[in-house]
Design a protein around this motif. Sequence first.
Motif, PDB file in Angstrom:
ATOM      1  N   GLY A 115      42.062  47.977  60.121  1.00  0.00           N
ATOM      2  CA  GLY A 115      41.759  46.616  59.715  1.00  0.00           C
ATOM      3  C   GLY A 115      42.142  46.398  58.188  1.00  0.00           C
ATOM      4  O   GLY A 115      42.949  45.395  57.812  1.00  0.00           O
ATOM      5  N   LEU A 116      41.914  47.394  57.278  1.00  0.00           N
ATOM      6  CA  LEU A 116      42.461  47.270  55.757  1.00  0.00           C
ATOM      7  C   LEU A 116      43.875  47.648  56.011  1.00  0.00           C
ATOM      8  O   LEU A 116      44.602  46.955  55.157  1.00  0.00           O
ATOM      9  N   GLU A 117      44.639  48.233  56.736  1.00  0.00           N
ATOM     10  CA  GLU A 117      45.960  48.424  56.828  1.00  0.00           C
ATOM     11  C   GLU A 117      46.645  46.949  57.010  1.00  0.00           C
ATOM     12  O   GLU A 117      47.569  46.466  56.657  1.00  0.00           O
ATOM     13  N   PHE A 118      46.052  46.264  57.951  1.00  0.00           N
ATOM     14  CA  PHE A 118      46.528  45.042  58.347  1.00  0.00           C
ATOM     15  C   PHE A 118      46.437  43.960  57.490  1.00  0.00           C
ATOM     16  O   PHE A 118      47.075  43.023  56.930  1.00  0.00           O
ATOM     17  N   ALA A 119      44.952  44.050  56.714  1.00  0.00           N
ATOM     18  CA  ALA A 119      44.799  42.990  55.630  1.00  0.00           C
ATOM     19  C   ALA A 119      45.885  43.315  54.398  1.00  0.00           C
ATOM     20  O   ALA A 119      46.284  42.506  53.721  1.00  0.00           O
ATOM     21  N   ALA A 120      46.108  44.663  54.332  1.00  0.00           N
ATOM     22  CA  ALA A 120      47.223  44.979  53.308  1.00  0.00           C
ATOM     23  C   ALA A 120      48.493  44.380  53.453  1.00  0.00           C
ATOM     24  O   ALA A 120      49.299  43.971  52.533  1.00  0.00           O
ATOM     25  N   ALA A 121      49.026  44.130  54.799  1.00  0.00           N
ATOM     26  CA  ALA A 121      50.060  43.522  54.980  1.00  0.00           C
ATOM     27  C   ALA A 121      50.214  42.105  55.073  1.00  0.00           C
ATOM     28  O   ALA A 121      51.269  41.429  55.195  1.00  0.00           O
ATOM     29  N   CYS A 122      48.919  41.501  54.880  1.00  0.00           N
ATOM     30  CA  CYS A 122      48.851  40.046  54.746  1.00  0.00           C
ATOM     31  C   CYS A 122      49.391  39.886  53.239  1.00  0.00           C
ATOM     32  O   CYS A 122      49.104  40.589  52.258  1.00  0.00           O
ATOM     33  N   ASP A 123      49.639  38.407  52.885  1.00  0.00           N
ATOM     34  CA  ASP A 123      50.040  38.229  51.363  1.00  0.00           C
ATOM     35  C   ASP A 123      48.640  37.960  50.590  1.00  0.00           C
ATOM     36  O   ASP A 123      48.914  38.465  49.512  1.00  0.00           O
ATOM     37  N   PHE A 124      47.502  37.551  51.106  1.00  0.00           N
ATOM     38  CA  PHE A 124      46.419  37.233  50.144  1.00  0.00           C
ATOM     39  C   PHE A 124      45.244  37.662  50.912  1.00  0.00           C
ATOM     40  O   PHE A 124      45.260  37.532  52.303  1.00  0.00           O
ATOM     41  N   GLY A 179      42.069  45.277  42.529  1.00  0.00           N
ATOM     42  CA  GLY A 179      43.210  44.646  43.180  1.00  0.00           C
ATOM     43  C   GLY A 179      43.603  44.518  44.605  1.00  0.00           C
ATOM     44  O   GLY A 179      44.551  44.270  45.109  1.00  0.00           O
ATOM     45  N   LEU A 180      42.723  45.183  45.332  1.00  0.00           N
ATOM     46  CA  LEU A 180      42.585  45.260  46.677  1.00  0.00           C
ATOM     47  C   LEU A 180      42.407  43.966  47.499  1.00  0.00           C
ATOM     48  O   LEU A 180      43.135  43.652  48.283  1.00  0.00           O
ATOM     49  N   VAL A 181      41.836  43.058  46.749  1.00  0.00           N
ATOM     50  CA  VAL A 181      41.540  41.629  47.152  1.00  0.00           C
ATOM     51  C   VAL A 181      41.829  40.810  46.188  1.00  0.00           C
ATOM     52  O   VAL A 181      41.766  41.202  44.955  1.00  0.00           O
ATOM     53  N   ASP A 182      42.277  39.513  46.526  1.00  0.00           N
ATOM     54  CA  ASP A 182      42.435  38.582  45.277  1.00  0.00           C
ATOM     55  C   ASP A 182      41.444  37.781  45.172  1.00  0.00           C
ATOM     56  O   ASP A 182      41.437  37.223  44.052  1.00  0.00           O
ATOM     57  N   VAL A 183      40.452  37.480  45.986  1.00  0.00           N
ATOM     58  CA  VAL A 183      39.096  36.451  45.598  1.00  0.00           C
ATOM     59  C   VAL A 183      38.118  37.021  46.302  1.00  0.00           C
ATOM     60  O   VAL A 183      38.264  37.574  47.555  1.00  0.00           O
ATOM     61  N   VAL A 184      36.892  37.032  45.676  1.00  0.00           N
ATOM     62  CA  VAL A 184      35.585  37.403  46.440  1.00  0.00           C
ATOM     63  C   VAL A 184      34.873  36.238  46.478  1.00  0.00           C
ATOM     64  O   VAL A 184      34.576  35.503  45.291  1.00  0.00           O
ATOM     65  N   ALA A 185      34.592  35.589  47.389  1.00  0.00           N
ATOM     66  CA  ALA A 185      33.783  34.417  47.682  1.00  0.00           C
ATOM     67  C   ALA A 185      32.413  34.573  47.354  1.00  0.00           C
ATOM     68  O   ALA A 185      31.666  35.598  47.383  1.00  0.00           O
ATOM     69  N   PRO A 186      31.559  33.733  46.792  1.00  0.00           N
ATOM     70  CA  PRO A 186      30.231  33.520  46.573  1.00  0.00           C
ATOM     71  C   PRO A 186      29.401  33.620  47.926  1.00  0.00           C
ATOM     72  O   PRO A 186      30.151  33.344  48.896  1.00  0.00           O
ATOM     73  N   GLU A 187      28.311  33.878  48.171  1.00  0.00           N
ATOM     74  CA  GLU A 187      27.712  33.907  49.258  1.00  0.00           C
ATOM     75  C   GLU A 187      27.583  32.586  49.875  1.00  0.00           C
ATOM     76  O   GLU A 187      27.579  31.507  49.266  1.00  0.00           O
ATOM     77  N   GLY A 188      28.160  32.706  51.071  1.00  0.00           N
ATOM     78  CA  GLY A 188      28.146  31.437  51.859  1.00  0.00           C
ATOM     79  C   GLY A 188      29.635  30.479  51.717  1.00  0.00           C
ATOM     80  O   GLY A 188      29.766  29.387  52.116  1.00  0.00           O
ATOM     81  N   GLY A 189      30.437  31.181  50.748  1.00  0.00           N
ATOM     82  CA  GLY A 189      31.600  30.428  50.347  1.00  0.00           C
ATOM     83  C   GLY A 189      32.840  31.010  51.050  1.00  0.00           C
ATOM     84  O   GLY A 189      33.948  30.501  50.187  1.00  0.00           O
ATOM     85  N   LEU A 190      33.014  31.589  52.013  1.00  0.00           N
ATOM     86  CA  LEU A 190      34.100  32.260  52.423  1.00  0.00           C
ATOM     87  C   LEU A 190      35.073  31.346  52.984  1.00  0.00           C
ATOM     88  O   LEU A 190      36.442  31.385  52.373  1.00  0.00           O
ATOM     89  N   ASP A 191      34.700  30.370  53.512  1.00  0.00           N
ATOM     90  CA  ASP A 191      35.619  29.207  54.019  1.00  0.00           C
ATOM     91  C   ASP A 191      36.304  28.572  52.898  1.00  0.00           C
ATOM     92  O   ASP A 191      37.418  28.069  52.826  1.00  0.00           O
ATOM     93  N   ALA A 192      35.256  28.187  52.095  1.00  0.00           N
ATOM     94  CA  ALA A 192      35.831  27.040  50.761  1.00  0.00           C
ATOM     95  C   ALA A 192      36.739  28.228  49.950  1.00  0.00           C
ATOM     96  O   ALA A 192      37.626  27.603  49.376  1.00  0.00           O
ATOM     97  N   ALA A 193      36.724  29.460  49.896  1.00  0.00           N
ATOM     98  CA  ALA A 193      37.611  30.153  48.963  1.00  0.00           C
ATOM     99  C   ALA A 193      39.100  30.178  49.707  1.00  0.00           C
ATOM    100  O   ALA A 193      39.971  30.162  49.030  1.00  0.00           O
TER     101      ALA A 193
END
Length: 256
Positions: A115-124, A179-193
């Motif tokens: 799953g992390l390998e797939f995520a790494a293959a995504c752009d963001f 730098g493994l992820v680009d954005v960390v959303a606040p609680e309840g804010g994943l879709d908004a991010a």
Amino acid sequence: MHMLNSHCGIDRDQRGVVKLTICNAGPLNILDSPAINAVREGLDVLASEGDIRALVIAGQSEKSMIGGADIKEMATLDQASAERFITGLRDLCEAARTFPAPVIARIPGWCLGGGLEFAAACDFRVAAHDAKFAMPEVRVGIPSVIHAALLPRLVGWGRARWLIMTAATIDAPTALNWGLVDVVAPEGGLDAAVESTLAMLLKCAPQALRAQKALLKQWEELPLKESVSLSIGVFGEAYLTGEPQRLMQGFINRKR
């Protein structure tokens, strides 16, 4: 949601954004061979559509986007079948990496191994505040392979070595700091991010963005001199789309 196949649910909006939801893979979205092949096939179908401006990959539950590859299946493999299995996972990751439009990984909960390998293959990579990341393969007797090779490019050799060789779990703030992820959303804010990331992408010229993604992939693989020279032709070809003429003139004519 329209089911493209048994494991791919598709939602589209008028902006050209497509959301691919990985379905029917259990509460953690653990991928066995049929699921791996189905999601890759779904990505291949979508890749042929020239009007997609951005693709969001999500899981059916909030426990993970992809929790990992199916350890129950892997426990039954021999050398030949193991190579077939991992080739399928490689092809899935590569389908995200080579998808012509920008790809956003929406990451709640666990993001492990394949799953992390797939995520790494995504752009963001946009993660929930409580997301967790790990490469646990060495604890179950296998090395991390295929698109784990992207991790040193994202986080550097030392941190990639730490993740891959210790099987340590890191939290979302650490993943952001590394730098493994680009954005960390606040609680309840994943879709908004995710939506905020989409908004930035949708302000960009669609064909230029596709060309930029293709260039970035080549820059990963080519020596610097070749990367620089290759860019010249791509720059010229951009003028065949009409986007520079239209958008630059709009900038020039804007109200001051």
